[in-house]
Design an enzyme around this catalytic site. Sequence first.
Site, PDB file in Angstrom:
ATOM      1  N   ASP A  16       0.835  -1.210   0.000  1.00 43.02           N
ATOM      2  CA  ASP A  16       0.000   0.000   0.000  1.00 43.02           C
ATOM      3  C   ASP A  16       0.868   1.258   0.000  1.00 43.02           C
ATOM      4  O   ASP A  16       1.955   1.273   0.591  1.00 43.02           O
ATOM      5  CB  ASP A  16      -0.904  -0.019   1.238  1.00 43.02           C
ATOM      6  CG  ASP A  16      -2.040   0.982   1.123  1.00 43.02           C
ATOM      7  OD1 ASP A  16      -2.311   1.471   0.009  1.00 43.02           O
ATOM      8  OD2 ASP A  16      -2.658   1.282   2.165  1.00 43.02           O
ATOM      9  N   HIS A  33       2.570   3.443  -9.013  1.00 39.85           N
ATOM     10  CA  HIS A  33       2.435   2.002  -9.265  1.00 39.85           C
ATOM     11  C   HIS A  33       3.667   1.464  -9.994  1.00 39.85           C
ATOM     12  O   HIS A  33       4.121   0.347  -9.733  1.00 39.85           O
ATOM     13  CB  HIS A  33       1.169   1.722 -10.073  1.00 39.85           C
ATOM     14  CG  HIS A  33      -0.095   2.067  -9.337  1.00 39.85           C
ATOM     15  ND1 HIS A  33      -0.316   1.706  -8.025  1.00 39.85           N
ATOM     16  CD2 HIS A  33      -1.211   2.762  -9.710  1.00 39.85           C
ATOM     17  CE1 HIS A  33      -1.500   2.152  -7.623  1.00 39.85           C
ATOM     18  NE2 HIS A  33      -2.057   2.802  -8.622  1.00 39.85           N
ATOM     19  N   TRP A  65     -11.564  -2.537  -8.731  1.00 40.87           N
ATOM     20  CA  TRP A  65     -12.333  -2.170  -9.935  1.00 40.87           C
ATOM     21  C   TRP A  65     -13.087  -0.866  -9.711  1.00 40.87           C
ATOM     22  O   TRP A  65     -13.487  -0.198 -10.670  1.00 40.87           O
ATOM     23  CB  TRP A  65     -13.337  -3.273 -10.296  1.00 40.87           C
ATOM     24  CG  TRP A  65     -12.711  -4.535 -10.775  1.00 40.87           C
ATOM     25  CD1 TRP A  65     -12.584  -5.694 -10.065  1.00 40.87           C
ATOM     26  CD2 TRP A  65     -12.122  -4.790 -12.059  1.00 40.87           C
ATOM     27  NE1 TRP A  65     -11.952  -6.658 -10.830  1.00 40.87           N
ATOM     28  CE2 TRP A  65     -11.672  -6.125 -12.057  1.00 40.87           C
ATOM     29  CE3 TRP A  65     -11.941  -4.018 -13.214  1.00 40.87           C
ATOM     30  CZ2 TRP A  65     -11.041  -6.711 -13.151  1.00 40.87           C
ATOM     31  CZ3 TRP A  65     -11.314  -4.604 -14.318  1.00 40.87           C
ATOM     32  CH2 TRP A  65     -10.877  -5.936 -14.277  1.00 40.87           C
ATOM     33  N   LEU A 127      12.216 -19.320  -5.102  1.00 45.43           N
ATOM     34  CA  LEU A 127      11.102 -18.643  -4.433  1.00 45.43           C
ATOM     35  C   LEU A 127       9.796 -18.790  -5.227  1.00 45.43           C
ATOM     36  O   LEU A 127       9.795 -18.630  -6.443  1.00 45.43           O
ATOM     37  CB  LEU A 127      11.429 -17.152  -4.306  1.00 45.43           C
ATOM     38  CG  LEU A 127      10.367 -16.316  -3.605  1.00 45.43           C
ATOM     39  CD1 LEU A 127      10.706 -16.149  -2.132  1.00 45.43           C
ATOM     40  CD2 LEU A 127      10.228 -14.947  -4.246  1.00 45.43           C
ATOM     41  N   ARG A 177       1.897  -5.067   6.011  1.00 43.95           N
ATOM     42  CA  ARG A 177       1.170  -4.048   5.246  1.00 43.95           C
ATOM     43  C   ARG A 177       1.972  -2.763   5.325  1.00 43.95           C
ATOM     44  O   ARG A 177       2.305  -2.295   6.417  1.00 43.95           O
ATOM     45  CB  ARG A 177      -0.241  -3.815   5.792  1.00 43.95           C
ATOM     46  CG  ARG A 177      -0.976  -2.786   4.932  1.00 43.95           C
ATOM     47  CD  ARG A 177      -2.391  -2.498   5.395  1.00 43.95           C
ATOM     48  NE  ARG A 177      -3.008  -1.577   4.450  1.00 43.95           N
ATOM     49  CZ  ARG A 177      -4.202  -1.714   3.900  1.00 43.95           C
ATOM     50  NH1 ARG A 177      -4.936  -2.751   4.207  1.00 43.95           N
ATOM     51  NH2 ARG A 177      -4.669  -0.824   3.043  1.00 43.95           N
TER      52      ARG A 177
HETATM   53  C1  FPP Z   1      -2.072   0.179  -3.283  1.00 47.51           C
HETATM   54  O1  FPP Z   1      -1.562   1.477  -3.217  1.00 47.51           O
HETATM   55  C2  FPP Z   1      -1.486  -0.492  -4.411  1.00 47.51           C
HETATM   56  C3  FPP Z   1      -2.180  -1.025  -5.435  1.00 47.51           C
HETATM   57  C4  FPP Z   1      -3.649  -1.018  -5.543  1.00 47.51           C
HETATM   58  C5  FPP Z   1      -1.501  -1.634  -6.561  1.00 47.51           C
HETATM   59  C6  FPP Z   1      -0.323  -2.460  -6.141  1.00 47.51           C
HETATM   60  C7  FPP Z   1       0.517  -2.667  -7.320  1.00 47.51           C
HETATM   61  C8  FPP Z   1       1.854  -2.629  -7.315  1.00 47.51           C
HETATM   62  C9  FPP Z   1       2.706  -2.474  -6.144  1.00 47.51           C
HETATM   63  C10 FPP Z   1       2.607  -2.741  -8.526  1.00 47.51           C
HETATM   64  C11 FPP Z   1       2.690  -4.141  -8.927  1.00 47.51           C
HETATM   65  C12 FPP Z   1       1.573  -4.289  -9.805  1.00 47.51           C
HETATM   66  C13 FPP Z   1       1.490  -5.120 -10.771  1.00 47.51           C
HETATM   67  C14 FPP Z   1       0.366  -4.893 -11.658  1.00 47.51           C
HETATM   68  C15 FPP Z   1       2.465  -6.219 -10.969  1.00 47.51           C
HETATM   69  P1  FPP Z   1      -2.592   2.661  -3.380  1.00 47.51           P
HETATM   70  O2  FPP Z   1      -2.720   2.977  -4.828  1.00 47.51           O
HETATM   71  O3  FPP Z   1      -3.868   2.331  -2.697  1.00 47.51           O
HETATM   72  O4  FPP Z   1      -1.824   3.812  -2.624  1.00 47.51           O
HETATM   73  P2  FPP Z   1      -2.469   4.949  -1.747  1.00 47.51           P
HETATM   74  O5  FPP Z   1      -3.098   4.280  -0.546  1.00 47.51           O
HETATM   75  O6  FPP Z   1      -1.292   5.775  -1.372  1.00 47.51           O
HETATM   76  O7  FPP Z   1      -3.441   5.675  -2.614  1.00 47.51           O
END
Ligand code: FPP
Length: 243
Positions: A16, A33, A65, A127, A177
């Site tokens: 996160d 991301h 989604w 792994l 987390r």
């Molecule tokens: C949550 O952070 C993260 C996600 C919803 C996407 C996690 C994806 C990655 C770490 C990249 C790897 C992905 C792939 C497709 C291989 P957030 O966007 O909720 O962050 P925020 O809480 O700061 O808004």
Amino acid sequence: MNDVPRVPCHIAIVMDGNGRWAKQRFLPRFAGHKAGVDALRRCVKACASRGVAVLTVFAFSSENWNRPRDEVSSLMDLLVMALAREVPQLAADGVRLCFVGERDGLSLALRAGLEQAEAATLSNAGLLLNVCFNYGGRWDLVQAANRLVAQGQAITESSLGAAMQMGKVPDPDLIIRTGGEQRISNFLLWQAAYAELVFSDRLWPDFDDEALDLALCAFARRERRFGKISEQLAPALHGQPVV
Ligand code: FPP
């Protein structure tokens, strides 16, 4: 002291904080991301070098989604790009890739990419990297129960556990987390039963080897009793085992 290994066999991570990482830098969320993929690459290497056998990461939840359409499509595109860029090196490093989650809602191209990545790394013995994509813990429980019902099997702890998507993988020992929030967000609801939880304030793109080692140190200090009492776990320290 007890006989629990100090390095967890299976680590699961809610990655996160990508959006906030990007916002702090006046960048679009997509950049966060993208940096998240870099952090994941580093984390896979670090886990493998520390003797972790299984790493499971939450990359896209059933609820994601509901994000703005352009963010959803950028996450889909990112996975396609990440597969093309990362799989050859992961395969060379002996990593086995497995995608966990509902595939029906994904594009045909993405589904083909997931299958190819799994096939390309199937015989690797290093792994095991489970990427939870279009995954939710409740969805996993429902699909497992439906599968048993369709097969006319009784629902027991062991049959349900085996019918879960990661039924053949030991449950996570440690769930991390990042991003400062302290919740489970529909991740591995069944498998988290006895996991140790570690919350890191680091945003996922900043989660480096030092942050991983801090989490591993916190894990190593925990006493995992699985419902027992301390004296049953450490007879050497506490005298006779209590049975
Ligand atoms: C949550 O952070 C993260 C996600 C919803 C996407 C996690 C994806 C990655 C770490 C990249 C790897 C992905 C792939 C497709 C291989 P957030 O966007 O909720 O962050 P925020 O809480 O700061 O808004």
